[in-house]
Write a protein that holds these residues in place. Structure first.
Motif, short mmCIF file in Angstrom:
data_model
loop_
_atom_site.label_atom_id
_atom_site.label_comp_id
_atom_site.label_asym_id
_atom_site.label_seq_id
_atom_site.Cartn_x
_atom_site.Cartn_y
_atom_site.Cartn_z
N LEU B 297 0.82 -1.21 0.00
CA LEU B 297 0.00 0.00 0.00
C LEU B 297 0.85 1.26 0.00
N CYS B 298 1.77 1.33 -0.97
CA CYS B 298 2.67 2.48 -1.02
C CYS B 298 1.91 3.77 -1.23
N GLU B 299 2.38 4.82 -0.55
CA GLU B 299 1.86 6.16 -0.82
C GLU B 299 2.61 6.67 -2.03
N VAL B 300 1.94 6.80 -3.16
CA VAL B 300 2.63 7.30 -4.34
C VAL B 300 2.39 8.80 -4.44
N ILE B 301 3.48 9.54 -4.58
CA ILE B 301 3.38 10.99 -4.69
C ILE B 301 3.41 11.35 -6.17
N LYS B 302 2.53 12.28 -6.55
CA LYS B 302 2.47 12.67 -7.95
C LYS B 302 2.69 14.18 -8.01
N ILE B 303 3.53 14.62 -8.92
CA ILE B 303 3.71 16.06 -9.13
C ILE B 303 3.29 16.39 -10.54
N GLU B 304 2.41 17.36 -10.65
CA GLU B 304 1.99 17.79 -11.97
C GLU B 304 2.44 19.22 -12.21
N LEU B 305 2.85 19.51 -13.44
CA LEU B 305 3.21 20.87 -13.80
C LEU B 305 2.22 21.29 -14.88
N ASN B 306 1.46 22.34 -14.57
CA ASN B 306 0.43 22.83 -15.50
C ASN B 306 -0.41 21.67 -16.04
N GLY B 307 -0.77 20.77 -15.13
CA GLY B 307 -1.69 19.69 -15.51
C GLY B 307 -1.01 18.47 -16.11
N GLU B 308 0.29 18.56 -16.40
CA GLU B 308 0.97 17.39 -16.96
C GLU B 308 1.78 16.70 -15.86
N ILE B 309 1.79 15.36 -15.91
CA ILE B 309 2.54 14.65 -14.88
C ILE B 309 4.03 14.87 -15.08
N LEU B 310 4.67 15.34 -14.01
CA LEU B 310 6.10 15.61 -14.08
C LEU B 310 6.87 14.43 -13.50
N ALA B 311 6.40 13.94 -12.39
CA ALA B 311 7.09 12.81 -11.76
C ALA B 311 6.19 12.14 -10.74
N ARG B 312 6.51 10.88 -10.50
CA ARG B 312 5.82 10.15 -9.43
C ARG B 312 6.85 9.33 -8.68
N TRP B 313 6.70 9.26 -7.40
CA TRP B 313 7.62 8.38 -6.67
C TRP B 313 6.98 7.89 -5.37
N GLY B 314 7.71 7.07 -4.65
CA GLY B 314 7.19 6.55 -3.39
C GLY B 314 6.77 5.10 -3.51
N ASP B 315 6.77 4.57 -4.74
CA ASP B 315 6.37 3.17 -4.93
C ASP B 315 7.61 2.29 -4.89
N ARG B 316 7.54 1.25 -4.10
CA ARG B 316 8.72 0.40 -3.94
C ARG B 316 9.00 -0.45 -5.17
N CYS B 317 7.95 -0.79 -5.91
CA CYS B 317 8.18 -1.71 -7.03
C CYS B 317 8.57 -0.95 -8.30
N GLY B 318 8.43 0.36 -8.29
CA GLY B 318 8.86 1.12 -9.46
C GLY B 318 7.82 1.20 -10.56
N LYS B 319 6.60 0.75 -10.24
CA LYS B 319 5.57 0.72 -11.25
C LYS B 319 5.20 2.13 -11.74
N TRP B 320 5.19 3.07 -10.81
CA TRP B 320 4.73 4.42 -11.12
C TRP B 320 5.87 5.38 -11.41
N LYS B 321 7.05 4.96 -11.04
CA LYS B 321 8.19 5.86 -11.17
C LYS B 321 8.42 6.24 -12.62
N LEU B 322 8.88 7.44 -12.81
CA LEU B 322 9.34 7.82 -14.14
C LEU B 322 10.84 7.67 -14.14
N LEU B 323 11.34 7.15 -15.21
CA LEU B 323 12.79 6.95 -15.23
C LEU B 323 13.53 8.22 -15.59
N ASN B 324 12.88 9.10 -16.32
CA ASN B 324 13.55 10.35 -16.68
C ASN B 324 12.50 11.44 -16.78
N HIS B 325 12.89 12.60 -17.22
CA HIS B 325 11.93 13.69 -17.28
C HIS B 325 11.21 13.73 -18.62
N SER B 326 11.13 12.60 -19.29
CA SER B 326 10.56 12.62 -20.63
C SER B 326 9.06 12.83 -20.60
#
Lengths: 329, 332, 371
Positions: B297-326
């Motif tokens: 039950l990881c708390e996943v943090i999401k950051i949006e910039l002007n409505g677009e997803i910039l990054a997500r983290w907090g998940d241990r399995c890496g499912k939501w993580k972004l690998l780069n700023h693409s």
């Protein structure tokens, strides 16, 4: 000039000290015992030990450093791995001399025989002779010194079993006072009987335990320590467990608990634990659960470490005695 | 004024967020010290706005370094070239001020640290993560409880003539012991001095245990401003303690220097910096959700910039993580 | 009868293979999660060791899933592990769970007893069947070990972060799901080919970092904040002294290899710690010395908070570090450990090792250039 041997007043000192002292004295050494634990000794021990070590280990380091400052020729730090078959003291005792060598600077020569009887009393004679060799070429003299020490130790144990404190027992053995005088002073009716569980180095070092025995007595409790029961009773009660407890000190505490719960001879149990003590972290839990299930008498586990505040400690003791009082009514 | 290269260091801590701007000779052009107040993104944006004020328009940020517990977040927001832990950043900054430093004492808002340096190389360090006694947050609390401004706190300690011992490993116990001493009628300055000594003792026993403290000693972090603590250190260690001029922003300074080193090492490298305008005018939105993919039950943090997803983290399995700023979700 | 067992790293893959091939009904304990740790911490003694707390939480989860028999390893002291099963049984019983606890005491204790226990479990099983099950379990254990080595190698060198870990998870799944001896072998080959396809960084010479410490914290990633992954992604190559097969050897099967390994370790530890102190305390010291001799850049020492043998090791390691000139950092872990602080210290440690290495290269160059 006789050689000086320093003995730290900590850990199993309270169990074996007449044996050690007599042995070295008989071999012509001057024995220097570190003074009773003080704030300074505690602080100097804390300075050189890792955070996670338990309080008695920290204090022992303080006593060692105290002896180093007294320029003794030798310090006696036995590696007490096991004193009974298939039993152990605790891992920290097994690594004690190595810990001391890593943590304390400017050490004199350390006498650290390995005492490991987990496979039976092997090599007792060898161990004794190897220590004695440092001070005497005559093996017979060494063995006799040990024998004399052992007799003193036996006497000491029997006085402890009669309920004398370690200091009283030593005074009686050394003929400084007679057993009767001590008992005369003790004749006082106490209302409640409290079983005080804990390791000897916590129960008999009044600095560590904030003088708990004295405080309980002043509150009108008779304090029963784990040394009062014979080894036989301890063994018999331990046999009722599904698995043998393999820590010698905890075995004694468990035997005491089971015996007194069965006999219904006590009004309350206090278990004094050092913060970070491994065996007690499990055995304390078991004892607490058994008392709850079988005893229905007040039980309190007190954890002590270098930060324990006296005010809070006293409050808990008083509240505990009040609890006994209410239970008895 | 010609267009020069500048380097920016950002230290996002739990209590304060600091920014430092240096030129290519490591001169500090400007420094900003702000409270994080639990809103690190606002703090970064406000910090950058303040930084730009009254600096001529055509500064080029040639490199950015972030450090502190919020270093990854800061990286996401500003586009960093170096993301470094605060222990390394602090040691680099110390060395730039006192090249022969052998011991760094760093006490900021939380997590006091000690860094041992020999011949300009970090050889050992320790950080207390167990207790807050002796940190800035704790001192702030006590000064407000005693109704003394934190600036005056240290001066009071220096007035003390008597020794009062304050006990306690933990902030809560130290506080209750202080209250107890007040109730007994001790003077305030004696209590404050006793507290300073207790905190130093605590630091030596908990953080610096077993470490060989040799001079020169540099004392930095917000608490270094406190004269009482400095005096207590000097009394305990029996030697002088250096408090550098920019003691309060050393983490950010270290991050800036690290960015500068990286850029200078790799000649053709362009900074990732997103630019003042983009960052300051960006509308960031952070939210979190609980991932129900497994019982972690990881708390996943999401950051949006002007409505677009910039990054997500907090998940241990890496499912939501972004690998780069693409901005694209990788198929991890 | 539905049996379950402690969850420790990849142990479940090995034990599941064994029980499955014997036709014994079992429940794979669920993976250790935050919830497991919370549950365990709630019902365990406050100062018990972290692995015990995880065990308790995990057993509760498995019992809730329908298990009724727990298989647990025993021990003869002096470390607390030998008395885990009794305390765990007491806690579970008081919580109202009715379960049977089968404790396998190690051979040093009493071999007859172990055999009898296993015999009781396997009653009515054909010997050929038992041998086959053990063979498959062993094959999987060995495979897991091989894969782990690959993972350590590739993780430190991968171009795209996270590729190796992704493949590792897939490999674990494949090995867990493969049933037959032949197909296990072919899957391993397939996995190895996939590893070889991972793109590597150019001229990256990774730092080598040795892990030592208490076995549970070494083998169970959820108890050590995924340290292997963290180090790998920081570009360092991990080396691990204690492996699952060794543990199985000591605790369930008598194996001479282990004894030999121990001797080497004991000899290395001798100048610093000259006695067995229970658990893995002696190994932690010995392995650190061996790592230093083999040119590893640094050692991370992991242990549960209040672990007695490791406290002895922790007291002695600074001396080893100094005399052998190898950086060592001790990390004590329990349910209160905070990830942020842990990560900061690990990263700083890696920085320290890198700087130290640069320094060494610089000194060597100076020597060569006659400056």
């Amino acid at each position: 000039m006789p050689q000086t041997v320093g003995i730290p007043r900590g850990l199993l000192f309270y169990n074996y000290f007449p044996l050690w002292e007599t042995f070295f004295e008989e071999l012509g050494c001057r024995v220097i015992i570190s003074e009773k634990t003080t704030k300074d000794i505690l602080n100097s021990g804390i300075e050189v030990t890792v955070d996670d070590a338990c309080l008695p280990i920290k204090i022992y380091h303080g006593h060692i450093r105290h002896l180093v400052n007294q320029n003794v020729d030798y310090i006696y730090v036995p590696r007490l791995v096991s004193v009974f078959r298939k039993e152990y003291i605790c891992p920290k005792f097994s690594g004690l001399p190595d810990m001391i060598k890593s943590n304390v600077k400017n050490l004199p020569r350390i006498i650290s025989p390995d005492i490991d009887w987990s496979n039976g009393k092997v090599k007792l004679m060898n161990t004794v002779l190897s220590i004695g060799k440092i001070f005497s070429r005559d093996p017979l003299k060494v063995w006799l010194a040990y024998k004399k020490g052992y007799r003193q130790y036996k006497q000491y144990k029997s006085f402890l079993q009669q309920g004398f404190s370690p200091e009283e027992a030593v005074d009686i053995i050394r003929n400084k006072t007679s057993a009767n005088d001590v008992i005369q002073g003790k004749q006082k009716k106490r209302e409640y009987k409290v079983l005080l569980l804990g390791h000897p180095y916590n129960l008999y070092d009044s600095f560590i335990n904030m003088d708990i025995i004295h405080k309980l007595k002043k509150m009108g409790c008779a304090v029963l320590t784990p040394e009062l029961l014979s080894g036989e009773i301890i063994e018999n009660y331990n046999k009722t467990l599904p698995k043998k407890i393999f820590w010698t000190m905890e075995k004694r505490l468990v035997g005491n608990t089971l015996y007194y719960l069965e006999e219904k001879k006590i009004d309350g149990i206090i278990y004094l634990v050092s913060f970070g003590c491994g065996p007690d972290s499990l055995v304390g839990e078991l004892v607490g659960r058994w008392v709850k299930k079988k005893g229905r008498i007040p039980f309190m586990l007190i954890t002590i470490d270098e930060h324990t505040g006296e005010a809070g400690f006293n409050t808990r003791l008083e509240a505990f005695v009040d609890m006994i009082e209410r239970c008895k009514k | 004024m010609m267009n020069r290269n500048f380097f920016l260091g950002i230290d996002v801590g739990s209590v304060s967020t600091n920014l430092v701007l240096i030129d290519s000779h490591t001169n500090i052009i400007k420094k900003i010290y702000l409270r994080t107040m639990g809103k690190p993104i606002d703090a970064i944006q406000n910090g950058l706005r303040d930084l730009r004020k009254d600096i001529e328009q055509d500064i080029t940020i040639a490199g950015v370094g972030t450090t502190g517990s919020g270093r990854s977040l800061a990286d996401t927001i500003v586009g960093a070239d170096v993301v470094k832990n605060e222990i390394t950043a602090h040691s680099i900054a110390s060395l730039s001020v006192v090249p022969d430093v052998q011991t760094v004492i760093e006490i900021g808002g939380q997590d006091p640290k000690i860094i041992i340096i020999r011949n300009g190389i970090v050889t050992d360090f320790a950080m207390n993560t167990v207790c807050a006694a002796g940190t800035g947050s704790f001192l702030d609390r006590q000064s407000s409880r005693l109704n003394i401004s934190i600036e005056e706190f240290g001066n009071h300690a220096l007035k003390s003539k008597n020794h009062v011992r304050i006990a306690g490993r933990c902030a809560v116990f130290a506080e209750s012991d202080m209250i107890h001493k007040q109730q007994m009628g001790h003077r305030v300055e004696d209590i404050i001095w006793g507290l300073c000594k207790a905190l130093v003792r605590n630091y030596i026993n908990n953080v610096a245990k077993g470490k060989e403290i040799k001079g020169p000693i540099v004392f930095q972090g917000g608490v270094a401003a406190n004269k009482g603590i400095k005096a207590a250190f000097e009394e305990y260690l029996k030697c002088k303690v250096i408090v550098p001029e920019h003691y309060d922003v050393m983490g950010a300074l270290g991050a800036a220097i690290l960015a500068k080193e990286k850029i200078e090492r790799s000649r053709r490298y362009r900074s990732n910096f997103y630019g003042f305008d983009n960052i300051c005018t960006g509308c960031y939105n952070t939210s979190s959700f609980e991932c129900t993919g497994c019982s972690n039950l990881c708390e996943v943090i999401k950051i949006e910039l002007n409505g677009e997803i910039l990054a997500r983290w907090g998940d241990r399995c890496g499912k939501w993580k972004l690998l780069n700023h693409s901005g694209k979700i990788s198929n991890m | 009868m539905k049996i379950t067992f402690p969850h420790m790293g990849n142990l479940y893959i090995i034990l599941a293979a064994f029980f499955e091939n014997l036709g014994i009904d079992f429940i794979v304990p669920p993976p250790i999660t935050k919830k497991t740790i919370e549950l365990g911490a709630m019902y365990s003694p406050e100062f018990a060791c972290f692995p015990l707390k995880i065990n308790v939480g995990n057993f509760i989860e498995a019992l809730e899933m329908g298990a009724d028999t727990i298989i647990m390893a025993g021990g003869i002291g002096p470390c607390r592990f030998g008395y885990y099963a009794q305390v765990e049984k007491e806690i579970l019983t008081d919580l109202g769970y009715k379960c049977n606890m089968v404790v396998l005491e190690p051979p040093k204790g009493n071999l007859k007893e172990v055999l009898f226990q296993i015999y009781k479990l396997l009653q009515g099983k054909d010997l050929n069947n038992i041998i086959k099950a053990a063979k498959i379990a062993w094959l999987k254990a060995k495979a897991l070990e091989e894969i782990e080595k690959e993972v350590f190698f590739y993780r430190a060198r991968e171009k795209v972060k996270g590729m190796t870990t992704k493949l590792y998870r897939k490999a674990l799944r494949i090995i867990h799901e493969t049933k037959e001896i032949d197909s296990i072998k072919s899957s391993i080959e397939r996995i190895n080919k996939e590893f070889k396809r991972i793109e590597l960084k150019k001229d990256h010479d990774p730092l080598r970092i040795g892990l030592v410490g208490e076995i549970y914290t070494l083998l169970e990633p959820s108890s050590n904040m995924n340290i292997e992954e963290t180090l790998g992604e920081l570009g360092a190559e991990v080396e691990k002294s204690i492996r699952l097969t060794e543990w199985t050897n000591t605790n369930l099967i008598l194996d001479m290899l282990r004894i030999k390994g121990e001797l080497k370790c004991r000899t290395a530890a001798k100048p610093y710690l000259n006695y067995f102190v229970g658990g893995h305390g002696l190994e932690s010291v010995g392995e650190t010395v061996l790592y230093a001799n083999s040119g590893v850049d640094g050692v991370i020492h992991l242990a549960p908070f209040t672990c007695m043998p490791e406290i002895v090791a922790q007291s002695i390691l600074p001396r080893v570090s100094k005399e052998k000139n190898i950086p060592v950092i001790t990390m004590m872990l329990d349910e209160h450990s905070a990830e942020a602080g842990f990560r900061t210290r690990i990263e700083a440690f890696v920085d320290l090792l890198e700087k130290k290495r640069e320094e060494k290269l610089y000194d060597e160059q100076k020597l060569l250039s006659w400056d």
